[in-house]
Design an enzyme around this catalytic site. Structure first.
Site, PDB file in Angstrom:
ATOM      1  N   GLN A  20     -97.360  61.804  22.824  1.00  0.00           N
ATOM      2  CA  GLN A  20     -98.564  62.568  22.536  1.00  0.00           C
ATOM      3  C   GLN A  20     -98.880  63.474  23.721  1.00  0.00           C
ATOM      4  O   GLN A  20     -98.737  63.083  24.876  1.00  0.00           O
ATOM      5  CB  GLN A  20     -99.742  61.638  22.242  1.00  0.00           C
TER       6      GLN A  20
ATOM      7  N   PHE B 132     -92.731  55.782  11.128  1.00  0.00           N
ATOM      8  CA  PHE B 132     -92.461  56.834  12.105  1.00  0.00           C
ATOM      9  C   PHE B 132     -93.124  56.434  13.428  1.00  0.00           C
ATOM     10  O   PHE B 132     -93.887  57.193  14.022  1.00  0.00           O
ATOM     11  CB  PHE B 132     -92.975  58.197  11.625  1.00  0.00           C
TER      12      PHE B 132
ATOM     13  N   CYS C 127    -101.972  77.825  35.449  1.00  0.00           N
ATOM     14  CA  CYS C 127    -101.947  77.320  34.075  1.00  0.00           C
ATOM     15  C   CYS C 127    -103.133  76.391  33.886  1.00  0.00           C
ATOM     16  O   CYS C 127    -103.330  75.456  34.667  1.00  0.00           O
ATOM     17  CB  CYS C 127    -100.642  76.584  33.783  1.00  0.00           C
TER      18      CYS C 127
ATOM     19  N   CYS D 116    -107.693  82.089  32.208  1.00  0.00           N
ATOM     20  CA  CYS D 116    -106.384  82.270  32.845  1.00  0.00           C
ATOM     21  C   CYS D 116    -106.010  83.743  32.925  1.00  0.00           C
ATOM     22  O   CYS D 116    -106.175  84.492  31.955  1.00  0.00           O
ATOM     23  CB  CYS D 116    -105.315  81.500  32.055  1.00  0.00           C
TER      24      CYS D 116
ATOM     25  N   CYS E 168     -99.620  66.370  12.304  1.00  0.00           N
ATOM     26  CA  CYS E 168     -99.678  67.545  13.169  1.00  0.00           C
ATOM     27  C   CYS E 168     -99.506  68.824  12.360  1.00  0.00           C
ATOM     28  O   CYS E 168     -99.238  69.888  12.916  1.00  0.00           O
ATOM     29  CB  CYS E 168     -98.618  67.455  14.265  1.00  0.00           C
TER      30      CYS E 168
ATOM     31  N   GLU F  24     -88.657  53.382  12.608  1.00  0.00           N
ATOM     32  CA  GLU F  24     -88.399  54.631  13.316  1.00  0.00           C
ATOM     33  C   GLU F  24     -86.911  54.954  13.240  1.00  0.00           C
ATOM     34  O   GLU F  24     -86.058  54.072  13.365  1.00  0.00           O
ATOM     35  CB  GLU F  24     -88.832  54.514  14.782  1.00  0.00           C
TER      36      GLU F  24
ATOM     37  N   CYS G  81    -100.953  79.859  25.129  1.00  0.00           N
ATOM     38  CA  CYS G  81    -102.289  79.811  24.512  1.00  0.00           C
ATOM     39  C   CYS G  81    -102.476  81.021  23.608  1.00  0.00           C
ATOM     40  O   CYS G  81    -101.966  82.104  23.899  1.00  0.00           O
ATOM     41  CB  CYS G  81    -103.394  79.811  25.573  1.00  0.00           C
TER      42      CYS G  81
END
Length: 394
Positions: free
Chosen positions: A235, A262, A131, A48, A352, A280, A57
């Site tokens: 996601q 969750f 992008c 890019c 994550c 949740e 990035c």
């Protein structure tokens, strides 16, 4: 005289064996005494034109092999801090042009609307003309957004653009503009009709206000259409979602009673066999999950429950053959403490954040569970963000 870059640190700098740091260096590069980087076998040409200015990035200069090693090293380091180790599988990387949700910024500068990511460690906005991470559908809406925002965005103000690729088209939530009047309504309607926008919402500080939604917006999860609340978590890529689901299904095996904690909109819930408890805290998300489960006639009990303040008790956990845990970045310390004393044979933990995952893993292992394996997933390609799915067994 040069030193060899041996690994990439958590924030993306290359590091030599003696601790010298160099920005935009890949393993195998040579670092001169003056600080220049001589590219090695794992240093690729960034695809890019905006790299490295654009903050979307941080690691486009790494080839896939060294990027995979970076992901693995992040997990190994986090586990080592808690005296843990296990089998870490080869990371599954999402391809370029696959990010189906993103948050961009917009501002008026030089008489023109600029849209993009901020520079790394800066508030300067990079106006993106290409992008390599967004899906083509998401990127296609950016250019026509510029003249629309020029009508509404005040000088010296920034807008935040939340874009998601839904079943019906692009779901767009904009913060920081206040379009009023018939002309504004017509401009928004015309823009949405022309550019495959499924929903257009504005948040002026009092919550999302939908201005365009000709039909209810959904996201299909394991073939089940689920109502998509404005700004809901999803996601980042379809490939990453599929990789995480596959790892979770492998981890829990043939369990017929599962707790999905969750649960969000039901990314894992709808992929599971048998009876499922879905807990949740987000009211909109659990409402969508419950409605979709009823329409699909699935054996799912959806529970609106804050698992930080009111985690499942040991007695409640012991009712299940498997537990799925997919907390936010902070992890699930309160729930993990109780899970360490519970008896379900297997736990699938999706994370994550390797650091909070390792902390919670230590509690589970001290309680008698074994960390069997970890499947890293690189959804946020060329970023320092790391995701994983892991299996624990008692």
């Amino acid at each position: 005289m040069t030193d060899t870059i041996v690994r990439v640190a958590a924030r993306g700098d290359g590091i030599t064996a003696d601790g010298r740091h160099a920005a935009l260096a890949a393993p195998g590069d040579q670092l001169t005494i003056s600080g220049d980087v001589i590219p090695g076998p794992h240093h690729q040409a960034p695809p890019c034109r905006h790299f490295p200015r654009c903050g979307g990035c941080q690691l486009q200069h790494l080839d896939d092999s060294s990027y995979s090693d970076f992901i693995t090293d992040r997990i190994v380091g986090a586990l080592a801090a808690h005296s843990l180790e296990t089998d870490i599988r080869t990371p599954l990387l999402s391809p370029p042009f696959s990010r189906r949700r993103a948050v961009l910024q917009a501002e008026m500068k030089g008489g023109r609307i600029q849209i993009g990511f901020s520079e790394n460690a800066s508030h300067v906005l990079v106006d993106i003309e290409e992008c390599h991470i967004l899906t083509p559908a998401l990127f296609a809406v950016i250019a026509p957004l510029r003249p629309l925002l020029a009508k509404f965005l005040r000088k010296n103000r920034r807008a935040r653009l939340h874009l998601t690729e839904a079943d019906q088209g692009i779901d767009l939530l904009i913060e920081g503009i206040e379009p009023e009047g018939l002309a504004a309504a017509e401009a928004i309607s015309d823009f949405c009709a022309r550019h495959n926008v499924a929903r257009f919402a504005i948040d002026s500080g009092l919550g999302p206000e939908v201005r365009w939604e000709p039909e209810p917006v959904t996201i299909s999860l394991s073939g089940v259409p689920v109502a998509l609340p404005t700004g809901a978590f999803l996601q980042a890529t379809r490939e990453g979602e599929a990789a995480l689901i596959a790892a979770v299904r492998e981890a829990i095996g043939e369990a017929t009673t599962t707790a999905d904690l969750f649960a969000g909109l039901g990314t894992f819930t709808f992929a599971l066999p048998g009876r499922v408890y879905a807990g949740e805290a987000a009211r909109d998300a659990i409402g969508s999950l419950k409605s979709a489960a009823a329409l699909a006639r699935r054996q799912i009990f959806a529970d609106h429950r804050d698992l930080f303040r009111r985690p499942l008790t040991v007695a409640e956990l012991d009712r299940f053959q498997a537990i799925i845990l997919d907390p936010p970045r902070a992890g699930a310390r309160e729930q993990a403490l109780l899970m360490a004393d519970s008896r379900p044979p297997v736990i699938a933990y999706v994370s994550c954040n390797p650091s909070s995952f390792a902390r919670d893993s230590e509690m589970l292992c001290k309680g008698g569970y074994t960390l069997d394996w970890i499947q890293p997933v690189g959804q946020f390609r060329w970023s320092t963000h790391v995701e994983l799915a892991a299996r624990f067994s008692r």
